[in-house]
Every structure is written in C-alpha cells, then in structure tokens.
Design a protein around this motif. Structure first.
Motif, PDB file in Angstrom:
ATOM      1  N   PRO A  41      -8.239   4.045  -6.410  1.00 25.00           N
ATOM      2  CA  PRO A  41      -8.207   2.682  -7.571  1.00 25.00           C
ATOM      3  C   PRO A  41      -7.223   1.732  -7.400  1.00 25.00           C
ATOM      4  O   PRO A  41      -7.301   0.471  -7.627  1.00 25.00           O
ATOM      5  CB  PRO A  41      -8.150   3.289  -8.949  1.00 25.00           C
ATOM      6  CG  PRO A  41      -7.516   4.801  -8.660  1.00 25.00           C
ATOM      7  CD  PRO A  41      -8.118   5.012  -7.305  1.00 25.00           C
ATOM      8  N   LEU A  42      -6.077   1.941  -7.191  1.00 23.45           N
ATOM      9  CA  LEU A  42      -4.728   1.383  -6.832  1.00 23.45           C
ATOM     10  C   LEU A  42      -5.111   0.226  -5.523  1.00 23.45           C
ATOM     11  O   LEU A  42      -4.625  -0.859  -5.557  1.00 23.45           O
ATOM     12  CB  LEU A  42      -3.445   2.045  -6.749  1.00 23.45           C
ATOM     13  CG  LEU A  42      -3.020   2.732  -7.773  1.00 23.45           C
ATOM     14  CD1 LEU A  42      -1.868   3.540  -7.760  1.00 23.45           C
ATOM     15  CD2 LEU A  42      -3.058   1.982  -9.055  1.00 23.45           C
ATOM     16  N   TYR A  43      -5.707   1.030  -4.574  1.00 26.45           N
ATOM     17  CA  TYR A  43      -6.037   0.022  -3.352  1.00 26.45           C
ATOM     18  C   TYR A  43      -6.978  -0.943  -3.537  1.00 26.45           C
ATOM     19  O   TYR A  43      -6.846  -2.042  -3.341  1.00 26.45           O
ATOM     20  CB  TYR A  43      -6.466   1.058  -2.364  1.00 26.45           C
ATOM     21  CG  TYR A  43      -5.281   2.005  -1.789  1.00 26.45           C
ATOM     22  CD1 TYR A  43      -3.947   1.653  -1.668  1.00 26.45           C
ATOM     23  CD2 TYR A  43      -5.748   3.279  -0.915  1.00 26.45           C
ATOM     24  CE1 TYR A  43      -3.116   2.581  -1.380  1.00 26.45           C
ATOM     25  CE2 TYR A  43      -4.558   4.207  -0.753  1.00 26.45           C
ATOM     26  CZ  TYR A  43      -3.613   3.962  -0.704  1.00 26.45           C
ATOM     27  OH  TYR A  43      -2.455   4.693  -0.247  1.00 26.45           O
ATOM     28  N   VAL A  85     -11.166   7.748 -11.391  1.00 24.82           N
ATOM     29  CA  VAL A  85     -10.006   8.139 -12.546  1.00 24.82           C
ATOM     30  C   VAL A  85     -10.468   9.267 -13.315  1.00 24.82           C
ATOM     31  O   VAL A  85      -9.897  10.223 -13.546  1.00 24.82           O
ATOM     32  CB  VAL A  85      -9.703   7.017 -13.381  1.00 24.82           C
ATOM     33  CG1 VAL A  85      -8.970   7.379 -14.545  1.00 24.82           C
ATOM     34  CG2 VAL A  85      -8.898   5.961 -12.337  1.00 24.82           C
ATOM     35  N   MET A  99       3.572   5.778  -5.770  1.00 31.01           N
ATOM     36  CA  MET A  99       3.333   5.920  -7.003  1.00 31.01           C
ATOM     37  C   MET A  99       2.119   6.840  -7.641  1.00 31.01           C
ATOM     38  O   MET A  99       2.420   7.458  -8.320  1.00 31.01           O
ATOM     39  CB  MET A  99       3.091   4.328  -7.760  1.00 31.01           C
ATOM     40  CG  MET A  99       2.625   4.342  -9.429  1.00 31.01           C
ATOM     41  SD  MET A  99       1.928   2.769  -9.816  1.00 31.01           S
ATOM     42  CE  MET A  99       3.138   1.484  -8.980  1.00 31.01           C
ATOM     43  N   ALA A 100       0.854   6.718  -6.810  1.00 30.08           N
ATOM     44  CA  ALA A 100      -0.195   7.462  -7.127  1.00 30.08           C
ATOM     45  C   ALA A 100       0.138   9.028  -6.993  1.00 30.08           C
ATOM     46  O   ALA A 100      -0.211   9.740  -7.556  1.00 30.08           O
ATOM     47  CB  ALA A 100      -1.411   7.030  -6.159  1.00 30.08           C
ATOM     48  N   LEU A 148       2.066   1.673  -3.409  1.00 27.09           N
ATOM     49  CA  LEU A 148       1.036   2.102  -4.388  1.00 27.09           C
ATOM     50  C   LEU A 148       0.829   3.757  -4.225  1.00 27.09           C
ATOM     51  O   LEU A 148       0.489   4.214  -5.131  1.00 27.09           O
ATOM     52  CB  LEU A 148      -0.014   1.110  -4.243  1.00 27.09           C
ATOM     53  CG  LEU A 148       0.058  -0.117  -4.824  1.00 27.09           C
ATOM     54  CD1 LEU A 148      -1.294  -1.020  -4.249  1.00 27.09           C
ATOM     55  CD2 LEU A 148       0.194  -0.156  -6.091  1.00 27.09           C
ATOM     56  N   LEU A 172       0.669  -1.235   0.081  1.00 27.75           N
ATOM     57  CA  LEU A 172       0.058   0.088   0.062  1.00 27.75           C
ATOM     58  C   LEU A 172       0.833   1.312  -0.060  1.00 27.75           C
ATOM     59  O   LEU A 172       0.581   2.204  -0.658  1.00 27.75           O
ATOM     60  CB  LEU A 172      -0.841  -0.189   1.350  1.00 27.75           C
ATOM     61  CG  LEU A 172      -2.042  -1.024   1.237  1.00 27.75           C
ATOM     62  CD1 LEU A 172      -2.863  -0.946   2.590  1.00 27.75           C
ATOM     63  CD2 LEU A 172      -3.071  -1.039  -0.117  1.00 27.75           C
ATOM     64  N   LEU A 181     -14.123   2.717  -9.673  1.00 24.71           N
ATOM     65  CA  LEU A 181     -13.029   2.766 -10.507  1.00 24.71           C
ATOM     66  C   LEU A 181     -12.742   3.649 -11.432  1.00 24.71           C
ATOM     67  O   LEU A 181     -11.762   4.430 -11.789  1.00 24.71           O
ATOM     68  CB  LEU A 181     -12.485   1.311 -10.904  1.00 24.71           C
ATOM     69  CG  LEU A 181     -11.745   0.349  -9.801  1.00 24.71           C
ATOM     70  CD1 LEU A 181     -11.805  -0.952 -10.396  1.00 24.71           C
ATOM     71  CD2 LEU A 181     -10.334   1.020  -9.408  1.00 24.71           C
ATOM     72  N   PRO A 221      -5.027   7.499  -4.915  1.00 23.58           N
ATOM     73  CA  PRO A 221      -4.427   6.024  -4.744  1.00 23.58           C
ATOM     74  C   PRO A 221      -5.752   4.997  -4.450  1.00 23.58           C
ATOM     75  O   PRO A 221      -5.448   3.891  -4.633  1.00 23.58           O
ATOM     76  CB  PRO A 221      -3.883   6.085  -3.390  1.00 23.58           C
ATOM     77  CG  PRO A 221      -4.110   7.132  -2.683  1.00 23.58           C
ATOM     78  CD  PRO A 221      -4.627   8.400  -3.578  1.00 23.58           C
ATOM     79  N   LEU A 274      -7.791  -2.391  -6.644  1.00 28.11           N
ATOM     80  CA  LEU A 274      -6.909  -3.457  -7.512  1.00 28.11           C
ATOM     81  C   LEU A 274      -6.049  -4.090  -6.648  1.00 28.11           C
ATOM     82  O   LEU A 274      -6.092  -5.490  -6.845  1.00 28.11           O
ATOM     83  CB  LEU A 274      -6.172  -2.635  -8.676  1.00 28.11           C
ATOM     84  CG  LEU A 274      -7.000  -1.646  -9.664  1.00 28.11           C
ATOM     85  CD1 LEU A 274      -5.938  -1.203 -10.739  1.00 28.11           C
ATOM     86  CD2 LEU A 274      -8.022  -2.603 -10.330  1.00 28.11           C
ATOM     87  N   ALA A 275      -5.394  -3.521  -5.761  1.00 28.29           N
ATOM     88  CA  ALA A 275      -4.744  -4.487  -4.648  1.00 28.29           C
ATOM     89  C   ALA A 275      -5.401  -5.584  -4.108  1.00 28.29           C
ATOM     90  O   ALA A 275      -5.234  -6.737  -4.055  1.00 28.29           O
ATOM     91  CB  ALA A 275      -3.854  -3.735  -3.802  1.00 28.29           C
TER      92      ALA A 275
END
Length: 414
Positions: A34-36, A366, A24-25, A21, A18, A362, A32, A38-39
C-alpha cells in the motif's frame, strides 16, 4: 538541466523513497504494497510531484517486475507439486474461483462496464496475494499448522490458473475475435502442458544444463532465459508473465534454490517499481468516486475468501478453529490483482477500473493480516454468544502442529 541528470535525480529519489517506505513497513510489520501504491499516486498525474524524464524507464522496470514476480513464483513449485495439487485439491480451486471471481464480474456489470472489464475485475477479486500471505504465516508462526497446507494448495491452484487466465485476458484486451482468442488459448494451454510434461520428465536435465557453481553465470543464464521466453510468449500473445512462470516451473532442485537466492533482491526492486508505476497511471482524484464500490467489493470478497478457506479446510479434516484461521489467511489481495488490472490500464479499458482496483487492493492488503489474526477468535466469540456448539475436535488437536505437507511454503515477499 540536462535530461540525463534529471532522469538520475528522479529515479534515484524513487528508489531511495521506496527503500525508506519498505523500512517503515518492516518496522510496522505489514506489507509495503500500500505504501508503494500511495507513492505512485503521489508522483503520478494529479499527484504532488509528477515525474517526467524517468517515466519511460520506470515503465520498462515495471514490466521486468511483473516477469520476475511470476518467475519467482514458478521457482517455488515443482511440476510434480502442481500436478499433485491439481489432482487432489481441484474442488477447492473451483469453489475459490466461483465464490471470488463472480463478485468482481457482477460489480463490473452493475457499474455498467462491458464484458471485457468484467473478466478483468473477476481476476482482480479472485487471486489472493501469495507474498502477503506467506509473510503473515511466518509472522504468526503458522507455517507448521495443520491448516497451512490447505492454504498453500489453494494458492498453488490460483497460480496455475493464472497460466490459463492471463492468455484469455490478453486476447480479450487485444480485441481478438473468437477464432483468434481460441487459438491464443489453445497455444497457451499447449505450451503450458508441454512445459509441465518436459519439467516432470526432463526437469533434472534442464536444471543440470542451467546449473553453474558461479553465481554470476547462473544469474545471467536464468535471467536471460526468462526474459527471452517471456518476450517470445508475448510475441505469440500468450503473456510474458505466463512465459516467466513456466520457466520457473521447469527449474528445480539446487538451481531453483540458487536462482531464488540471487534473484530475490532484483524481484523486490522491480516489483516495487511496478507498484509505483501502477500508481503513476492512477489519478488520485479518480479514487473517491469508486471508493464505495471498492469498499463493498472488499467486504463481499473478504467474506467469500473466508468461506472458501473454511470449506476447503473442513473438507480436508481440519477442525473448525483451524478452518476459520485458513479462511482469514486467504483474504489479502496484492501483487497479482494489480498485475491483472495493470494489463487493462495499459490497454485503455474502462478508465475507472484502475482506480477501483487500487482502492480495492489498498483496503484488503491492510485488512488481510488483521483477518488472518482475528477471524478465528471472532468466530469463536460469535458462536459462543449464540450458544452454539463448535462440535469440532478438542483443544488438544488445535495444539497439534505437523510439518507442512505438499508444496513448500511460498517464500517470496512483495
């Protein structure tokens, strides 16, 4: 391998992942969330690496995440702010609810789901993401714009509506009858009204009682009080989240600022765990069948949010360009849409609701920052192509920037 060792390895890997991610976000300058999600999909059932030993702990962390999200939201506003916004901006709140909740309810019925799922999906499509919107306003340098107080007022009204909506959903998901559901709602409204009255009348005394110069003692008292009230609220079937929100409202001044500063890292940690937990309970294979309905719902409700913001801003005398910016800013959905859907998933209501909500969030988490940036220039281009005349104030008014009035900007990020 010993179960405790497996737990430490799994949970440590989740937190580390996390953190990476989130970093990165941050570099890519978007939320972040959507990345969470997806994880969570990757570590859940049907994912690449399903969890075992740490799932129960993650579930507890997710519940704490929801409580801290609502507490921090309550800390952003004083009871006076809420009462003032309710008196002056309630028409915008009514339009917001009608335009954005009805598409969700209609989609649920079109998919053949029951009325309970319709109420839940209405909430998912209704509530904008305060965290994402706050970050977008800061990134775009719009905190001082004339239209920003209108955006914040709508967010405040949505947050206040949550105090009424969540108990209704909780009662419906629990299968309560009309009498029990009415009693639950009456208790929730009574408690919310009482807390608002006490906060307006005795807020300083409460804050003085909780206040401490020692950060450790302040953290322990505020966190302990929040969890205690949230637990009591849940025992009364009012909703732990509403209890936490009301605690945040009751605190004000230096106590609220100090608690906000101390609790922000905890909120960010457990909120991230919550998004992962929601993803864990969504099978990735269940998303493709609901992708088209989620996309259609995202397109419709992006349009209705833009219309809501435009109407509310024009009602407050904002120029058309500012009104388009206000509408585009409100599009993002995020943390509270997932909170609402998470209640239904936990109750086992309609298996496809969780995957649809995941796909929906999601998409809009975005798209939201993009609509905030480009709605106004695109609308101007379309009007120019059609040869229409804006008819609004001149460019000199567009450049005018005023201090934000009303509630302070929402500061937390999800």
């Amino acid at each position: 391998m010993h179960s405790s060792a497996v737990f430490l390895i799994e949970f440590g890997a989740i937190i580390l992942g996390l953190g990476l991610l989130g970093r990165m976000a941050g570099r890519l300058k978007f939320s972040p969330i959507p990345l969470y999600l997806l994880a969570g999909l990757a570590f859940g059932e049907g994912g690449l690496l399903p969890l075992g030993a740490s799932e129960e702990f993650v579930a507890i962390g997710a519940e704490i995440g929801v409580i801290l999200l609502l507490l921090m939201l309550g800390l952003e506003y004083t009871a006076t702010d809420l009462v003032t916004n309710l008196k002056t901006q309630y028409p915008a709140g009514l339009v917001d609810g009608a335009l954005n909740a009805l598409p969700g309810a209609a989609m649920a019925f079109l998919l053949g789901w029951g009325p309970v799922a319709a109420v839940v999906l209405a909430g998912v499509t209704w509530i904008s993401s305060s965290g994402v919107i706050a970050k977008v306003l800061g990134d775009l340098g719009r905190l001082g714009n004339r239209e920003t107080p209108v955006v914040l007022s709508i967010l405040v009204l949505e947050d206040l509506a949550m105090a009424v909506y969540l108990p209704i959903v909780t009662a419906l998901l629990a299968g309560a009858g009309l009498a029990a559901g009415s009693a639950t709602l009456a208790i929730a409204l009574g408690v919310a009204g009482l807390v608002l009255f006490v906060a307006v009348r005795y807020g300083r005394l409460i804050s003085r009682f909780v206040s401490s110069d020692d950060p450790e003692k302040l953290l322990l008292v505020v966190l302990g009080l929040t969890l205690l009230v949230a637990g009591i609220a849940q025992q009364l079937q009012v909703s732990a989240a509403v209890g936490a929100f009301l605690v945040g409202i009751a605190l004000s001044g230096e106590v609220a600022e100090g608690a906000h500063h101390l609790l922000s890292p905890l909120r960010d940690l457990f909120a991230a765990v919550f998004f992962v937990f929601f993803g864990l309970h969504t099978d990735p294979a269940s998303i493709p069948p609901v992708l088209l309905p989620a996309l259609a719902l995202a397109v419709v409700t992006a349009g209705t949010k833009i219309a809501t913001g435009y109407w509310a801003a024009r009602r407050n005398g904002i120029s058309p360009k500012g009104a388009w910016r206000a509408g585009g800013t409100l599009v993002a959905r995020g943390e509270f849409s997932i909170v609402i859907a998470g209640l239904a998933v936990s109750a086992g209501i309609e298996p496809s609701l969780g995957p649809l909500a995941t796909a929906y969030v999601l998409i809009l988490v975005v798209v939201g920052p993009l609509t905030a940036r480009y709605t106004e220039p695109v609308a101007g281009w379309v009007i120019a192509r059609r040869g229409g005349r804006d008819g609004g104030p001149g460019p000199e008014l567009e450049l005018e920037r005023l201090p934000v009035a009303g509630p302070e900007p929402v500061r937390h990020e999800s």
